[in-house]
Design a protein around this motif. Sequence first.
Motif, PDB file in Angstrom:
ATOM      1  N   ILE A 142       0.839  -1.187   0.000  1.00  0.00           N
ATOM      2  CA  ILE A 142       0.000   0.000   0.000  1.00  0.00           C
ATOM      3  C   ILE A 142       0.885   1.253   0.000  1.00  0.00           C
ATOM      4  O   ILE A 142       1.890   1.317   0.706  1.00  0.00           O
ATOM      5  N   ASP A 143       0.532   2.261  -0.838  1.00  0.00           N
ATOM      6  CA  ASP A 143       1.337   3.491  -0.894  1.00  0.00           C
ATOM      7  C   ASP A 143       0.663   4.604  -0.105  1.00  0.00           C
ATOM      8  O   ASP A 143      -0.444   4.449   0.430  1.00  0.00           O
ATOM      9  N   ASP A 144       1.344   5.765  -0.044  1.00  0.00           N
ATOM     10  CA  ASP A 144       0.844   6.871   0.782  1.00  0.00           C
ATOM     11  C   ASP A 144      -0.520   7.373   0.306  1.00  0.00           C
ATOM     12  O   ASP A 144      -1.376   7.729   1.126  1.00  0.00           O
ATOM     13  N   ASN A 145      -0.719   7.429  -0.998  1.00  0.00           N
ATOM     14  CA  ASN A 145      -2.002   7.906  -1.519  1.00  0.00           C
ATOM     15  C   ASN A 145      -3.143   6.974  -1.115  1.00  0.00           C
ATOM     16  O   ASN A 145      -4.232   7.434  -0.768  1.00  0.00           O
ATOM     17  N   GLN A 146      -2.857   5.653  -1.158  1.00  0.00           N
ATOM     18  CA  GLN A 146      -3.891   4.688  -0.756  1.00  0.00           C
ATOM     19  C   GLN A 146      -4.187   4.814   0.740  1.00  0.00           C
ATOM     20  O   GLN A 146      -5.341   4.711   1.169  1.00  0.00           O
ATOM     21  N   PHE A 204      -5.326  -0.806   8.933  1.00  0.00           N
ATOM     22  CA  PHE A 204      -4.233  -1.383   8.142  1.00  0.00           C
ATOM     23  C   PHE A 204      -3.593  -2.585   8.843  1.00  0.00           C
ATOM     24  O   PHE A 204      -2.410  -2.871   8.658  1.00  0.00           O
ATOM     25  N   GLU A 205      -4.389  -3.278   9.646  1.00  0.00           N
ATOM     26  CA  GLU A 205      -3.868  -4.352  10.510  1.00  0.00           C
ATOM     27  C   GLU A 205      -3.072  -5.402   9.739  1.00  0.00           C
ATOM     28  O   GLU A 205      -2.042  -5.880  10.200  1.00  0.00           O
ATOM     29  N   ASP A 206      -3.538  -5.784   8.561  1.00  0.00           N
ATOM     30  CA  ASP A 206      -2.878  -6.844   7.799  1.00  0.00           C
ATOM     31  C   ASP A 206      -1.822  -6.322   6.834  1.00  0.00           C
ATOM     32  O   ASP A 206      -1.172  -7.104   6.143  1.00  0.00           O
ATOM     33  N   ARG A 228       3.107   7.479   8.602  1.00  0.00           N
ATOM     34  CA  ARG A 228       2.278   8.026   7.523  1.00  0.00           C
ATOM     35  C   ARG A 228       1.288   9.062   8.045  1.00  0.00           C
ATOM     36  O   ARG A 228       1.032  10.080   7.399  1.00  0.00           O
ATOM     37  N   VAL A 229       0.727   8.792   9.234  1.00  0.00           N
ATOM     38  CA  VAL A 229      -0.205   9.758   9.825  1.00  0.00           C
ATOM     39  C   VAL A 229       0.532  11.060  10.178  1.00  0.00           C
ATOM     40  O   VAL A 229       0.028  12.161   9.930  1.00  0.00           O
TER      41      VAL A 229
END
Length: 592
Positions: A488-492, A516-518, A528-529
């Motif tokens: 998963i990327d930052d935009n996602q 985003f647990e998995d 990211r946050v």
Amino acid sequence: MITIEKLKKLKESEDKVEFKKGEGGNISYDGGLKLKPSDRRRCILGYVTALCNEGGGYLVIGMSDNYPHEVIGTKQNLDSTGELESKIYTDTGIRPLIYELYEDLKRVLVIEVPCRPSGKVFKFEDVPLMRVGEELKPMSDEVYLKIINEQEPDFSQQICDGLQISDLDSGAIAILKDKYSIKQNNPNFKTLSDEQLLSDLELLKKGKLTNAALILLAKKEVLNERLPQAAVMLEYRNSENQIPFDNRIEFDEPFFILIDELWNTINLRNGSFPIQEGAYIFNIPYFNEEVIRESINNAISHRDYRRSSEIVIKQFPLRLDIINAGGFPSGVTIENLIKTPSTPRNRLLAEILQKTGIVERSGQGVDKIFFNTLSEGKAEPDYSKSDYFNVYLKLSAIIEDRAFALFIDSIQNELPFDEKLSVLEIFTLNKIKNKTPKKDLDFEQVNQLLEKKLIEKRGMTNAVYYILSKDYYDFTDEKVQYYNLQEIDDNQVFTIILQYLSKEKKAKMKDFVGLFEDKLSRKQVRLRVDKLVNNKQLKQLGEGSSSIYEIGEKFINDIEVFSEVLSLGIKALEKQNGKRNETTKKRPKKGE
């Protein structure tokens, strides 16, 4: 099952039996509320533990301990013998046989305790017990060390007193010669005399035959007389919930005759599942012949022939269970079953099976069982019901993952012979498919599978996980799963957070971690946050664990600006289209 008449003649110290009156059924199960350890031990669990440690015996309730033992009668566990048997097994791991005997309506309760496995000591309240006169005492260091250092004797190598070559089955010997000559690639072995062949294979030692010769070659009537527990019982049931069997067949011939007859009988009720995907077309049998034969060979090679129970095979339409007496060989557990080379309990017998091509190599039977079963997309062979006294194997015929069977088959067909997948690689692929935690994977196998591009690595640092390669998902009807598992990327990340905040308005860090647990670790989510907060796309209220997050003002402003620009653009476009339409209306028509 012993009788009252035999019990009356037994002596406690010599015959490994303990007599208790227990008229009112007041023998304590586990010591109850007694405070002194010596008093607590004088209970059912204490006596069962001590008797098992000294090689098995009988705890008899309802008879006097004075010789000859008089029947008194007891109410001990009246109408609850099954529950008692189950509780003893749960609390000690010892599986007793419990039954009731009667004399003139007086009831006697017999708890028949099995012999402990070689090298195993059982404990009551963490204390290994032994009987000393009328008392149960902690086992002496001398006895304890002697037991734990025991080496289990090879029963098959021991001499079978009185067994003669004339007691052997000529048909079984002929099969032995044929298989031995083929495996050794020497047709001359067929011409050897029976005595020479038996001597070469160490079935005959200094003119005396071994127990292996008895099990493998003896005539049916001789085997039944000398070692009836060598028989194999095949039971068929139409339902897995059914207790009584619909049919029961006893196979009591020598092994070299028994094994083919047994498989052929099982195979009469065998079926198969057709598997097709594009160019891949093949059938998977309910019961794989190699798996079943190897399972039976293992049972015969590893079972404890000192125990009186036969090998039992329970066949159902879509499941087959094999139960044999004797736990796993020393050093083998359910956890290391396919990683630890096993030492056969009956080494000579196992060596004969190897020399005659019945098995490829001693100790590899479990490998084949797992290899074939998992390759067919079936559930992992289940040994979970095994204990110190029995090995219990459950084999399911149901294909749980058709795509995995196709995946493995396609890989094996493409690889050269010396590079085909090993049992440990297939075992690891199956674990990854089933999302086994990273810590429980064999990383040597994981690295090999990564090199072969059969699995892919996802995530970073502590959130690393593995998935099967895209080829596996090509065989499924849900190929989108593969793309959902992409990193998963930052935009996602921002899109998912934005969707959440659009509905919930506010969130804590633990909410984002759950999203985003998995896919991401807690640390990766926080990074990211924090980036989104620094870019003012998110707004942070508060400090530390009490922080609350909202959609940032910058993002709201950007959306408003974008909306305004979009609105102006639409208006300009509409105005331009309006002028074009006016021009079209004013233009003179052709012919005016």
